[in-house]
Design an enzyme around this catalytic site. Sequence first.
Site, short mmCIF file in Angstrom:
data_model
loop_
_atom_site.label_atom_id
_atom_site.label_comp_id
_atom_site.label_asym_id
_atom_site.label_seq_id
_atom_site.Cartn_x
_atom_site.Cartn_y
_atom_site.Cartn_z
N GLU A 178 -4.99 -7.78 9.28
CA GLU A 178 -3.48 -7.02 8.60
C GLU A 178 -2.31 -7.56 9.05
O GLU A 178 -1.51 -7.54 8.17
CB GLU A 178 -3.96 -5.60 9.65
N HIS A 180 0.20 1.36 2.42
CA HIS A 180 -0.56 2.53 3.06
C HIS A 180 0.35 3.22 3.89
O HIS A 180 1.24 3.09 4.25
CB HIS A 180 -1.97 1.93 3.43
N HIS A 231 4.28 2.06 4.17
CA HIS A 231 4.82 0.62 4.29
C HIS A 231 3.54 -0.20 3.79
O HIS A 231 2.74 0.13 2.86
CB HIS A 231 4.91 0.34 5.67
N HIS A 277 1.00 -4.41 3.73
CA HIS A 277 0.66 -5.43 4.13
C HIS A 277 0.13 -6.51 3.45
O HIS A 277 -0.06 -6.10 2.24
CB HIS A 277 -0.55 -5.00 5.17
N CYS A 321 3.63 3.96 11.63
CA CYS A 321 2.39 3.44 10.78
C CYS A 321 2.20 4.80 9.66
O CYS A 321 1.45 4.60 8.91
CB CYS A 321 1.25 3.06 11.31
N ASP A 374 -5.72 -4.58 -4.87
CA ASP A 374 -4.60 -5.53 -4.67
C ASP A 374 -3.30 -4.91 -5.58
O ASP A 374 -3.24 -4.34 -6.47
CB ASP A 374 -4.80 -7.02 -5.56
N HIS A 375 -2.04 -4.67 -5.03
CA HIS A 375 -0.93 -4.14 -5.51
C HIS A 375 -1.06 -2.82 -5.75
O HIS A 375 -0.68 -2.27 -6.72
CB HIS A 375 -0.48 -5.12 -6.56
#
Lengths: 136, 136, 136, 136, 136, 136
Positions: free
Chosen positions: B126, B14, B39, B41, B33, B79-80
């Site tokens: 996070e 994100h 980047h 998480h 950010c 996810d992914h």
Amino acid sequence: MIYLTRRERFNAAHRLYNPEWDDAKNLRIYGKCSNPNWHGHNYELFVTVKGEVKDKTGYVINLKSLSKLIKEKIVEEIDHKNINIEVPFMKDRIASTENLAKAIWEILNGPVSELGAELHCIKIVETENNFVEYYG
Amino acid sequence: MIYLTRRERFNAAHRLYNPEWDDAKNLRIYGKCSNPNWHGHNYELFVTVKGEVKDKTGYVINLKSLSKLIKEKIVEEIDHKNINIEVPFMKDRIASTENLAKAIWEILNGPVSELGAELHCIKIVETENNFVEYYG
Amino acid sequence: MIYLTRRERFNAAHRLYNPEWDDAKNLRIYGKCSNPNWHGHNYELFVTVKGEVKDKTGYVINLKSLSKLIKEKIVEEIDHKNINIEVPFMKDRIASTENLAKAIWEILNGPVSELGAELHCIKIVETENNFVEYYG
Amino acid sequence: MIYLTRRERFNAAHRLYNPEWDDAKNLRIYGKCSNPNWHGHNYELFVTVKGEVKDKTGYVINLKSLSKLIKEKIVEEIDHKNINIEVPFMKDRIASTENLAKAIWEILNGPVSELGAELHCIKIVETENNFVEYYG
Amino acid sequence: MIYLTRRERFNAAHRLYNPEWDDAKNLRIYGKCSNPNWHGHNYELFVTVKGEVKDKTGYVINLKSLSKLIKEKIVEEIDHKNINIEVPFMKDRIASTENLAKAIWEILNGPVSELGAELHCIKIVETENNFVEYYG
Amino acid sequence: MIYLTRRERFNAAHRLYNPEWDDAKNLRIYGKCSNPNWHGHNYELFVTVKGEVKDKTGYVINLKSLSKLIKEKIVEEIDHKNINIEVPFMKDRIASTENLAKAIWEILNGPVSELGAELHCIKIVETENNFVEYYG
């Protein structure tokens, strides 16, 4: 001989992608880890060095120096970055955890010697279910 | 009344980015950010539901049903993935953890009722140093 | 050479019990771990394999294949089972963590080779305060 | 050969301090870790022993005996104590984690042999970001 | 309303000690926690604030501002210090985790309001087995 | 008002089983959690009490008294036991985590009052992915 380990963390985006293959083959080999729009992780990096304990200090090496070294050489280059396209030491390497460990070893090996210890292991935890270790 | 919590996990990319602002302002507000190259998480999602314990089963609701629901409605969508550009329920929302928690609440609130419990809390971790909780 | 580790989990019942001894002696040697009505654990299994990183993939081996192998050969046989009486690979072995690690090594050693890596270590965490490691 | 690890914990105060130096030099070398009024940690101690699994018991050694040994020889001497001034086995040693690991090795090495195993590693976790390991 | 939590850490020495009692009575009430030579902990501090999510930012408040506030007001005052004799905000208070939570609440309550949120909870984890929470 | 939490742990065997149903129906409802040969868990029990901080001690209540109470009333009754057939306070209750939390509340509620605090929450963590909370 004592082994001393420092943990640092970074958050980064990546995809598993071999540029010699088209997207279809990358997806076949890597599955969702090859999503062209990226995904990411909270990486944990454990750097282990070894050496004799110095009589004067009780230290193998000063942990603050080791932390500073890892932050300058690794974390500042990769934290909140895209591993595939923004991280100089991962250029022309597939962005796998294995290759990340090897690249970090190459960068830290010399500077750890200059601090007076020997690099022993680079461990990278990608998720709570998988990690790699490289001993040079 | 018993509170039952299920943890699921997803890895995603994100950036924090308000499309009303140019990149410079986004970087000033969000810092690293907002890196345009993303980047990511390892997110942990904790879904808490509440209800009476059923005499017949000893359950509030079947944990497997709750897990299946979260995986189908949330994990498979995110996810992914890239939260900013690929996740339908985050469309037109700034990709903050706060907004993620609210969006997940909106999606799960109805289906949890159909399972026979009441949604109580969406918690998203996070990093090891920050998390949000939303109670509707 | 890179070392790659995958964690899988299983929940099982067991008791420490040597059938050559009567219950009294078992209780004297093993204490409450020999309770005839069983007790149980959330076991964590860490499987470490080693090998060269393949240039084409950046992988030692595909982590999904390793996970699938562990699930098929180990987790499906032992998860939510009674180790003493239901797990084929623990037949005629005392249900200690040490023996569990050795039995899992024997099962995974061949199949890991077929995946193109070498089995390095089986680690089993029984509680947050104790674990065993076996290197073959 | 199986490796068996037991974790025990203790909370203690200490300061890094070389009595050959004045306070100014200690502060220059050790920074805030040399605060004359002390600071402290929740230490985690991992003791790893190795040996053959005994056919009769399925054990390398009885974990309860190992735990009892560590508690008697180490934890009772150091828990809720000041490492610099109250712990006999740290007398005349700089209170670093490195020296702590070496001192604990010296104390446990003989008694572990008497239990029928061989001491393999003393690991001490001082914070979530640093730990040391000593293999004799 | 969203609840946002930030974790910070500090290491400190302390003893439980009521100056109205002599050492014997302190030891009788507090046990080894009253050791006159101190002991210490790795403390984890979780600060939870609540507020509406701002449309422009997707934030309750900027997490970096919250982290900076906690570091300046709390961590710099207590990290690597002796809670009983060096920490201004614990002067004339018994150095229990309960009192620590209340003192930290008093300090952070105003500044969190100035950041645009409301302080909700101060949680302090002293060991893996005990923690306190204070809601004002 | 301060909330104080103590964690204790126990390892136990159980199966989800309603004696009004035959094995086939139990397996249909509970799946592998109803295995007639049992399975087990490392349970974590978090007991939260609330009360005013006493001026004399800085305590809500003495944590050692709370720990001793939990160990005597709960852990000694259930640790290394079979929850379905050996634990008096679970007699005639389905051995779910929900029912366990309620039964533990009933046992601890009175004695916690006698210690001078009020029982606030019983939380039981069954695996890293699920837990229940009961507030009376």
